[in-house]
Motif scaffolding. Structure first.
Motif, PDB file in Angstrom:
ATOM      1  N   CYS A  62      -8.829  -0.122  21.775  1.00 35.24           N
ATOM      2  CA  CYS A  62      -9.613  -0.058  20.498  1.00 35.24           C
ATOM      3  C   CYS A  62     -10.914   0.472  20.809  1.00 35.24           C
ATOM      4  O   CYS A  62     -12.348  -0.097  21.624  1.00 35.24           O
ATOM      5  N   LYS A  86     -10.592   9.853  15.274  1.00 33.62           N
ATOM      6  CA  LYS A  86      -9.279   9.783  14.593  1.00 33.62           C
ATOM      7  C   LYS A  86      -9.387  11.377  15.636  1.00 33.62           C
ATOM      8  O   LYS A  86      -7.649  11.319  16.109  1.00 33.62           O
ATOM      9  N   TYR A  94      -7.397   5.742  23.806  1.00 36.83           N
ATOM     10  CA  TYR A  94      -7.695   5.165  22.503  1.00 36.83           C
ATOM     11  C   TYR A  94      -6.838   5.593  21.663  1.00 36.83           C
ATOM     12  O   TYR A  94      -6.254   6.183  21.112  1.00 36.83           O
ATOM     13  N   LYS A  95      -6.668   4.157  20.509  1.00 35.15           N
ATOM     14  CA  LYS A  95      -5.029   4.366  19.943  1.00 35.15           C
ATOM     15  C   LYS A  95      -5.838   3.482  18.724  1.00 35.15           C
ATOM     16  O   LYS A  95      -4.640   3.378  17.683  1.00 35.15           O
ATOM     17  N   HIS A  96      -6.387   2.146  18.653  1.00 36.94           N
ATOM     18  CA  HIS A  96      -7.021   1.795  17.603  1.00 36.94           C
ATOM     19  C   HIS A  96      -8.592   2.020  16.908  1.00 36.94           C
ATOM     20  O   HIS A  96      -8.964   2.237  17.873  1.00 36.94           O
ATOM     21  N   GLY A  98     -10.787  -0.595  14.830  1.00 41.15           N
ATOM     22  CA  GLY A  98     -11.337  -2.102  14.594  1.00 41.15           C
ATOM     23  C   GLY A  98     -12.579  -1.829  14.152  1.00 41.15           C
ATOM     24  O   GLY A  98     -13.618  -1.651  14.159  1.00 41.15           O
ATOM     25  N   VAL A 123      -8.046  -4.157  11.985  1.00 36.60           N
ATOM     26  CA  VAL A 123      -7.295  -3.490  13.061  1.00 36.60           C
ATOM     27  C   VAL A 123      -6.678  -2.353  12.154  1.00 36.60           C
ATOM     28  O   VAL A 123      -5.640  -2.610  11.566  1.00 36.60           O
ATOM     29  N   ILE A 124      -6.651  -1.544  12.497  1.00 36.36           N
ATOM     30  CA  ILE A 124      -5.051  -0.543  12.189  1.00 36.36           C
ATOM     31  C   ILE A 124      -5.282   0.837  13.422  1.00 36.36           C
ATOM     32  O   ILE A 124      -6.377   0.901  14.007  1.00 36.36           O
ATOM     33  N   ALA A 125      -3.885   1.123  13.634  1.00 35.38           N
ATOM     34  CA  ALA A 125      -3.875   2.392  14.981  1.00 35.38           C
ATOM     35  C   ALA A 125      -4.590   4.394  14.374  1.00 35.38           C
ATOM     36  O   ALA A 125      -4.882   3.935  13.078  1.00 35.38           O
TER      37      ALA A 125
END
Length: 131
Positions: A62, A86, A94-96, A98, A123-125
């Motif tokens: 994250c 992104k 990295y996947k998230h 926050g 937090v978000i994906a």
């Protein structure tokens, strides 16, 4: 572990946006690293966590925005920064993304609040961001 290639991409992003090279100050931590940028038009403090062990309710892999201040066009620059993450962060695992206890940042990004913590963390994906 500090991911040097990702930091080179991030430093290039800061240079292209604001004209400053080598502006990242990196501090390795037990679960990743923290990056501080403190140049006249930009003040950033961001945690890059590979392993969270549930601290603050954040998931593993994250990017945590703690402090993001831009001298001009705060909303636009914050959105561009998140778009950069992104696009580039998944290449490095990295996947998230926050926000740590910062309502002003979340007023711009509108990430979902985490229910597993008493703090105002969000937090978000990275795949779920629509900015």
């Amino acid at each position: 572990m500090v991911q040097k290639d990702f930091l080179l991409d991030f430093d290039l992003y800061i240079c292209e946006r604001f004209g400053y090279r080598n502006s990242l100050h990196v501090t390795p931590t037990m679960n990743g690293y923290c990056v501080d940028v403190n140049i006249k038009p930009v003040k950033l403090y961001i945690r890059f966590w590979e392993y969270s062990k549930g601290v603050g309710g954040f998931p593993d892999w994250c990017i945590i925005l703690v402090n993001c201040n831009f001298a001009k066009k705060q909303k636009e620059e914050l959105q561009k920064l998140v778009r950069f993450f992104k696009e580039y962060a998944p290449r490095y695992g990295y996947k998230h993304i926050g926000i740590e206890n910062n309502q002003k940042l979340n007023e711009v990004l509108m990430l979902p609040q985490m229910r597993s913590t008493k703090d105002d963390n969000h937090v978000i994906a990275l795949t779920g961001i629509t900015i």
